[in-house]
Design an enzyme around this catalytic site. Sequence first.
Site: not given
Lengths: 413, 430
Positions: A50, A127
Amino acid sequence: MKLHEFRLSNGLKVFHLHDPSATAACVQVWYRVGCAHEDPDKRGIAHLLEHMMFKGTERIAPEEHARRVQKLGGQSNAFTTEDVTVYVQTLPAKHWTTPLELEADRMCGLRFPEDHFTRERAVVVEEYNERILNQPITRTLQSVRRKLFNGHPYAVDPAGILEHVKAFTRADIIRFYRKYYHPGNAVVVLAGPMPEAAAEEKVRELFSPLLSGETQTPPIPAFPDSMPATIRSASPVKVNFYTRVYALPRKPEHYHRLQMLNLLLGDGENALLRRKVEDKRMGVLHAGSFHYSTQGGDLFFLYAAVLPFMGFARTLRDIHGIMEGDLPCTPSDLDEIKGRVRISLASQLTGTEKRANRLGETVVLRDSPDAFFTDDAAFANITLRDLEEAFSELKHAPATEIKLKARWFPGNR
Amino acid sequence: MVSRQQVEGVIDPSGFFSLTIESEQPNCYQLGLVFPTGTLADPSDRQGLAQLSLGLLGRRTVHKTREELQRALDRQGAMFDCEALDEYSVVSLIFLPDRKEDCMALFREILEKASFARKDFSKDKKRLLTNFQVLYQDPEYITEVHARASFFGPDHPLSRQSKPRTVRAIRKEECTSWIQQTVTTGPAAVFLSGPVTHNSLRNLFTKHVKGFVFTDGSIPAFPAGTGSENRMIVRKGIHQGYIHILLPVVPRNHRDYLALRLGMYTWAEGGFVSRLMSRLRVELGSTYGIQGQYQTLHGLGYFSLKTSVNLEHLPGTLDIVREEYDRLRNEGITGSEFEDAKNTFINAYPLLWDNLSELGAYLLRQHFLGRTMEEVFTYVERVQKLTHPEVNAALHTLPETIPVTAITVPHESSASGVGNSFTLTDWKDF
């Protein structure tokens, strides 16, 4: 509003919600692949892909996709779930063709420059640090999830397993991309004022030349029989958490019935768990429920957050009291819940992007494009008998009890 | 979705602002009543009062138990909500067209005949107190709190945080008084939308609020932040370094506001097009995200920048942020950056009109910040008039150096290389 749908010969399905009054256009591509389709030793690759989808093609430089959309006044975003990966662009309606061009280009034409791959993998690790490792509650939930699903593909969330993420190679990600990103495994969702004919013509022009891949995402296996009966773990805060998770097979009638059951049992000021569990005892901070529909089946959660001095026993007794009896719902209760559903549905669809999101969910996750227009009536037609059947099925479904116990309270039992 | 003709804002002699939007989509009425008392008005020893009190509104009334009130709302197809914001509190109702009179009557009853039981109060208080456990585990929150304490000073409303001590001190009677005083003082604005004309919307409202006092909602300007202490906070167990930066910028009604917005957007607010995102995420891979935000309150403007980074990159990140700040201030933005930012600001404007609720919230906010409806409608023209030299001149008025940086690290040694201008601070010291 009108729904226009069509299919290309390469398998791409397109759903266009034509809304002449909209000032924005939303272009989404839903790929029918999520983290549940990852190989067991490659958990997190769908999410990393992604990220890589913004790193350029032969025609578009790295980062240029998001920049182009932003310069036109729009926003682009993406998210990965267990079942799908979705790319969203919302921008002023007159620029509706730009995201279509960009999406067609990257559907099969991604380049994966090595230096960008290395850096983006590092970004994904950060992240993970930020959202999971630095957040004790999320870490706990991640650990519980793995025990709950016990080897099933849903055991690992889209963030993946950190050691796997750090070890991904460029070849790994290219393999995953070529396997799952192609027109036959994707759905384009459009919403906005663009004329139907023009939209169809543009989509055909851009996406027809793309070759369909061979792989369709395999179906997600049903929830395992081996889901444990009980999971115990430490709570990361000074609160005990109790959750009971019911796993039901995927059935078309479940969606509306379980949503209504959720409102009756645990979602709302008058919900049963609120009145008969939360309000009953001062030590119960919250009690409620939620329903989560997945491609693997339906999950129904009952939960309670309890101060440690109370332990679990009394709360469990109160919850058992609700679940072991008959469905505690009168015709008047049902009418009131329907009132709540009506206003909730009416107020949810403000804005073109929200409409596109809802359309994508009904088309891809529920396999029911008409549901966008028929959900209102479907909820209105639910009978007490429907709810009783759903409640009975729920009660007899396999269930796992999860108990997170606060560690610091000496008398906590 | 919404055109200018569908939007109308009227200010009556008392200063009360009525914002109406005619819209058939969604097919329901939306009502938001704005009271000029928010969390920033909480007394320093009762931080949390607005949030706790407002959360108790709508539980029950003098005439209806909690169950009866909720049943009444459900039967009418209405959803009630309330939210305490920094400067204001908003009480809202969404309801279906066919029950509008009954819904409005219920709304009035909730406000005028508000009531709650002691056990509601006690339980809500327990919930708030428990929430602190979660908050205090969040290094992003801790870093922000310390940055604010340093920048605004400990007695500034923007530094004062609700804490377990202040929430414990709140008494039920104080919540009752807060609700009564807020309603008695009167709302400052209303937002109404629905599938009828402006006049019909206003008539519906005025019919059901006879006897209410209305106010103009003005609140005193907040003092600017002037602090300059950099703080280092140690929180064991975290896996990154957290950074929060604050600096003063011009408020909304300043002539340089739009120019400075454009510049700050290029530096840090612009997501993937911002300089800092390019250098820190794209080139270095040291962070997942940079969040820059230009914040304005009454008479006050400040810019906040936050990020969490790989610990090895922490010193380098601070260097890059400072370097880019110096470049921004001293050299401004390039011609092409100026054109890109300007076009983005202009092009994004139609999106505002696509979502009714967001549009209503935005227009209300503009009103309270002193903008007329005409100024909102001519936003694009004002951005068009901006010039590149103007933007760079505004950037040159920024402070010479970034006044406040707060960092949170897992141990002191992981901050080696960040320079010794940081004061080591206990995380609880705010």
